[in-house]
Every structure is written in structure tokens, then in C-alpha cells.
Design an enzyme around this catalytic site. Sequence first.
Site, PDB file in Angstrom:
ATOM      1  CB  THR A 164      21.040  12.721  15.020  1.00  0.00           C
ATOM      2  OG1 THR A 164      21.920  11.595  14.931  1.00  0.00           O
ATOM      3  CG2 THR A 164      20.048  12.504  16.146  1.00  0.00           C
ATOM      4  CE  LYS A 166      21.573  15.960  17.390  1.00  0.00           C
ATOM      5  NZ  LYS A 166      21.725  15.185  18.636  1.00  0.00           N
ATOM      6  CE  LYS A 168      19.622  14.576  22.180  1.00  0.00           C
ATOM      7  NZ  LYS A 168      20.437  13.697  23.046  1.00  0.00           N
ATOM      8  CG  ASP A 194      19.287  12.017  19.645  1.00  0.00           C
ATOM      9  OD1 ASP A 194      19.988  11.073  20.067  1.00  0.00           O
ATOM     10  OD2 ASP A 194      19.732  13.159  19.489  1.00  0.00           O
ATOM     11  CG  HIS A 285      21.923   5.441  20.171  1.00  0.00           C
ATOM     12  ND1 HIS A 285      22.422   5.622  21.446  1.00  0.00           N
ATOM     13  CD2 HIS A 285      22.236   6.576  19.491  1.00  0.00           C
ATOM     14  CE1 HIS A 285      23.003   6.809  21.521  1.00  0.00           C
ATOM     15  NE2 HIS A 285      22.909   7.402  20.353  1.00  0.00           N
ATOM     16  NE  ARG A 286      28.992   4.295  21.490  1.00  0.00           N
ATOM     17  CZ  ARG A 286      30.309   4.369  21.609  1.00  0.00           C
ATOM     18  NH1 ARG A 286      30.994   3.307  21.984  1.00  0.00           N
ATOM     19  NH2 ARG A 286      30.960   5.488  21.348  1.00  0.00           N
ATOM     20  CG  HIS A 318      25.501   5.323  17.429  1.00  0.00           C
ATOM     21  ND1 HIS A 318      25.522   6.668  17.142  1.00  0.00           N
ATOM     22  CD2 HIS A 318      24.332   4.854  16.929  1.00  0.00           C
ATOM     23  CE1 HIS A 318      24.402   6.992  16.511  1.00  0.00           C
ATOM     24  NE2 HIS A 318      23.665   5.905  16.366  1.00  0.00           N
ATOM     25  CB  SER A 370      27.056   9.829  15.366  1.00  0.00           C
ATOM     26  OG  SER A 370      26.370  10.181  16.467  1.00  0.00           O
TER      27      SER A 370
END
Length: 471
Positions: A164, A166, A168, A194, A285-286, A318, A370
Site C-alpha cells: 500500500t 504511503k 496514504k 489506500d 477493501h473492507r 482483506h 495487510s
Amino acid sequence: SVGFKAGVKEYKLTYYTPEYETKDTDILAAFRVTPQPGVPPEEAGAAVRAESSTGTWTTVWTDGLTSLDRYKGRCYHIEPVLGEEDQYIAYVAYPLDLFEEGSVTNMFTSIVGNVFGFKALRALRLEDLRVPTAYIKTFQGPPHGIQVERDKLNKYGRPLLGCTIKPKLGLSAKNYGRAVYECLRGGLDFTKDDENVNSQPFMRWRDRFLFCAEALFKAQAETGEIKGHYLNATAGTCEEMMKRAVFARELGAPIVMHDYLTGGFTANTSLAHYCRDNGLLLHIHRAMHAVIDRQKNHGMHFRVLAKALRLSGGDHVHAGTVVGKLEGERDITLGFVDLLRDDFVEKDRSRGIYFTQDWVSLPGVLAVRSGGIHVWHMPALTEIFGDDSVLQFGGGTLGHPWGNAPGAVANRVALEACVKARNEGRDLAAEGNEIIREASKWSPELAAACEVWKAIRFNFKAVDTLDPERE
């Protein structure tokens, strides 16, 4: 006379039916019920069933215009939770005709709609769902699935590696693209937006997509490997989301991304259909999941959200690390990871799985690891989750003292060393640290990473744990 008996009657008289034999076509649910003091568990369990099927708070004359017996949900079994006072698991069966075909939105609106606000309950949690094969067949599911993704990427026999980007938020599109290039060039398979990178004033989505596409094609040309960047298409409207996905496809990007809980199941299913039709992989993504699933006695367990995602559609999701900074108890996590990946999963209460689930060849989903992981975690991650996973190191790549590309090199070397050792029959759980030390002798990038993160631990007790097993 109005022709029916008006007034209020106890829910358990209609909806608690312990003699009921479940059908193969029923949707089955396991609820953790905590009644208010003085409310019998049978009444609490039946109340949940009533509100999520045909019931209301009083008898109504229109009940006589349909067959309530055919359409009502039934609480068919209640058992106390060992070690917990006034807590019960209530098992419920819902007739399939209560649900619209191919709609996770409708399924959840019925099963977890109003019932969580019932005054008769102190707390309520949906622990698991058994989705019948007849209902599964009305869903497309993941756009492509695990095997098709491996074929598209030409990557086999190991977990996939990601990162990911960064920080972000705050980078310009060009600097963001530079970080993407360095990570992919260093040996990663994927980089990632992100979850809250959408289209902010400092970096509009179209600029980000263009610079990231340039970065991944340059890295592909230089490494000879297929690369990807999860371009987050999540937006304020479904129309805008689809516009971003279309632009990603026009750029030739292999994968897009969606925040499926904040974006919503209707939007997610629409995007999944577009991705299958147009050859795009879909990373999920959750974000917001812990608002729903973190508390043990209220909300909805992530295994239910994972099943819903597999129905709605996503190629990655994820799903916790067990060893990093985010919540994830090992047996529970492996239970819902199997529910994401495998075609048939047996009931196993020791892993939190309340029902046998047959996915009837619906494509599987790669679970993404992650959150607070680094090179020292690589042996455990490889051993616990196997090849069909994505290991995503954000700070564990970009935090390398020599920069982004060396951070990517360190992770790739560590992964290759762990896979090689496993294939040679070595025990990653027992020899993991030694395997990493051996590899670091011929990789200065890995050696530097090992030194930086040698003392990093996230030792906190999990909030969501398994119940004691019944004899």
C-alpha cells in the site's frame, strides 16, 4: 366482527418451531442472542425471526391474504453459550422465496435489517449464514477467481506480494506514481491505493490513474513480469465509480479496487459484473468492517461479510493477518479464509463455522494479508495462509531505510526464501527466523530490513475469540 383475532401474541407461539426440519433450499442463520432480563430465550429468538420475515408487532387482518406458514422464518433450535450468562445461539431457517435472486442487498435487508434495534434484546450478533446452492446459482460471484487470476498474471506456486502506497494521503499524482514504480521495479506484484484514496484536491483520480499506469508499464517492461496497481474506483455515486473503472480499462490496467462496505453491495455487484465483462480483476477493501464485526456479542461476524463478498463479487479481499497490527484470531481467521477460497467447507465449530457450505463452483477469492507486517512475519504468513493469498506490506516496504525499491527487494527475497525452504520440506513455524537470517546473508536489502524491524511486535489479546466447545 373483523374475521380475525386482533391483538398481540407472543412471537414464540408462531416463530419458535423446534420440530422443524430444515430444507436444502432454506437460508440458515446462527444468531448470538442476548435477551433483556426477564425475556425468555425462545421469545427473543422467535422475535428476531419474525421481524426478519413475515412478522410485525400485532396481528393484522392482511395476514389472512397469504400463507404465513409458507413464508415465515422459523427459529428451530436454541442453545446456551458455554461460559456466558444469558447468551444463546439461535438457529433460524428462512424460506428461499423471501429473497430476491442475485441480491446481497435484499438478503441483508431482510436478515439483519430492523431486528438489531429490538428492545427485547440487549445485543444480537449474526455469527454465520448457510447460503443454499439454489440461491448461490443466482449470483455471478467474483469476476474471475483464483485460477484465472494466476493465469492472467502468469504467477504460480507462491503467494502474491503487494504494498500500500504511503503516506496514504497528501502525495501528488506524480510522486505517487514514482513510489508505485519503485515498488514494482523492486519485485512486488502489486501496489495499492489506500482505501480512502479516492479523488481529493491534492490528487485527482484521473491524474493518479495516468501516473500509476505509466509506472506499472515501465516496471513491466524492465522486469519481464506482469504488474498491477489497485486503482481505487470507489466514488460518491455509482455512475462516477463506473466512469473510473472504464478509464482504468482504457488505460490497459489489469485491476481496479472498491471499498465494498462503504460503497455498498449494489455498487459492488455492479462493478464486479463490469470487471468480468471487461477482463479486469477486482480488489476489495473492507473499510468499516470493524464497526460491524469487532464486538463479540453484537453486530455481524466477518465470516458473514466474507460470504457476502464472495456472492457480490471480488477477486481479493482483506481478511486479517493473525500476526500483524489488526484483529485476527488464528482459527477464526483460517475458517473464513477457507470460506473465501474453497469450494466446499465442512461445519467446524472449532473454527467458528456453524454450517457446511457448498459453493457449487462459484469462483474463489484471494485473502489479502495487510496491516503491520514485515519481513520477520514472512515465514509465519507463508506457513499459515499458503500460496493462495496476497501478502501486502505497506510500511514494511516503504519504511525500509534505503528506500522503496530496496524495501520491495527485501520482501521478495524473504518470500522466495520461505517458499524455497517450504518446498524443501523445512518447517517454517520452527525455522522461520533462521531461514530469514540465512537469506539476509546474500541480500543486503533484506539484512537492513531485518535490523530495522527486529523488535517490532503487536502483542494484544484478540477481542473476538471462539466460544468453549460443547462436549
